[in-house]
Design an enzyme around this catalytic site. Structure first.
Site, PDB file in Angstrom:
ATOM      1  N   ASP A 197      70.905  34.232-106.747  1.00  0.00           N
ATOM      2  CA  ASP A 197      70.701  34.856-107.939  1.00  0.00           C
ATOM      3  C   ASP A 197      71.841  35.649-108.816  1.00  0.00           C
ATOM      4  OD1 ASP A 197      68.625  35.883-109.516  1.00  0.00           O
ATOM      5  OD2 ASP A 197      67.220  35.587-108.768  1.00  0.00           O
TER       6      ASP A 197
ATOM      7  N   LYS B 259      69.062  32.495 -98.215  1.00  0.00           N
ATOM      8  CA  LYS B 259      70.000  31.393 -98.683  1.00  0.00           C
ATOM      9  C   LYS B 259      69.921  32.319-100.254  1.00  0.00           C
ATOM     10  CE  LYS B 259      69.623  27.599 -96.702  1.00  0.00           C
ATOM     11  NZ  LYS B 259      68.774  27.307 -95.532  1.00  0.00           N
TER      12      LYS B 259
ATOM     13  N   ASP C 200      67.364  33.277 -92.622  1.00  0.00           N
ATOM     14  CA  ASP C 200      67.884  32.207 -93.469  1.00  0.00           C
ATOM     15  C   ASP C 200      67.496  32.098 -94.896  1.00  0.00           C
ATOM     16  OD1 ASP C 200      69.357  29.796 -94.181  1.00  0.00           O
ATOM     17  OD2 ASP C 200      68.146  28.772 -92.676  1.00  0.00           O
TER      18      ASP C 200
END
Length: 232
Positions: A68, A65, A63
């Site tokens: 970019d 996330k 996890d």
């Protein structure tokens, strides 16, 4: 998938040794293990190996996330997929269609690639704080993010249980919904704003419920895990 809700246990303890002690206690259950930002920064890839060493059948949800520019996200996704240790990871839907599609194109030919989910709205948001950033109500924007995620070819979304059914109705029943901050039997909600219990999650066809505190704050975490699985 919807009729077979899975439990994902969140490892959010202070140290690697405490997290692994918890994993050891629940090693006989068919659950997913969620490794978050802090744990991964501190303990890295070796920690994922340690989990699989305790039980090779554990599925790991990393996890992090990812958020970019498209290429950087795809680079990270490729590395994660090539670890051979991660069964699911996530990105932010607000990174946009191009970024999500770039991620999926990059990893599509990797054997047994992980499932990829996108975060719609963090469960710590209430409508007002969400609207300040995204300029729209949570439920509308979550639906829009989910549709974009679906069109970009991802496997599902991280959302609140309150959005799960609406998202499936607007994408596909096969589109995975993973819902954090679940208080299985109505426990205290801590810093999460929008929380649900097991029955509500079932009614809303949630595929994965993520449970942290109610399990690891208990003196007998294995008993809570068993109780949750019995109720799934």
């Amino acid at each position: 998938m919807s009729n077979n809700m899975k439990l994902c246990v969140s490892l959010d303890l202070e140290s690697s040794s405490e997290n692994l002690a918890l994993v050891e206690k629940i090693k006989d259950f068919d659950v997913w293990i969620k490794v978050g930002f802090r744990t991964y920064l501190r303990d890295g890839k070796k920690f994922l190996e340690d989990i699989k060493a305790i039980n090779p059948n554990f599925k790991i949800f990393l996890d992090l996330k990812l958020y970019d520019i498209p290429n950087t996200m795809a680079d990270a996704a490729e590395d994660i997929s090539k670890f051979g240790l991660v069964d699911m990871f996530n990105v932010h839907a607000s990174a946009g269609f191009e970024a999500m599609q770039t991620v999926m194109n990059r990893i599509k030919d990797i054997p047994n690639r992980p499932l990829v989910l996108a975060v719609t709205a963090l469960t710590s948001f209430d409508n007002e704080s969400f609207k300040k950033i995204y300029g729209e109500n949570i439920d509308l924007k979550a639906r829009e993010f989910a549709k974009t995620t679906f069109e970009a070819g991802l496997d599902g979304v991280v959302c609140s249980a309150f959005e799960s059914l609406d998202i499936k109705n607007n994408t596909s029943k096969e589109f995975i919904t993973l819902c954090p901050g679940i208080r299985p039997f109505g426990e205290d909600s801590g810093d999460q704003k929008r929380v649900a219990d097991i029955n509500f999650s079932k009614e809303n066809l949630v595929d994965f419920i993520v449970v942290g505190r109610p399990i690891y704050k208990n003196d007998f975490p294995q008993n809570i895990v068993k109780k949750i699985i019995d109720n799934l």
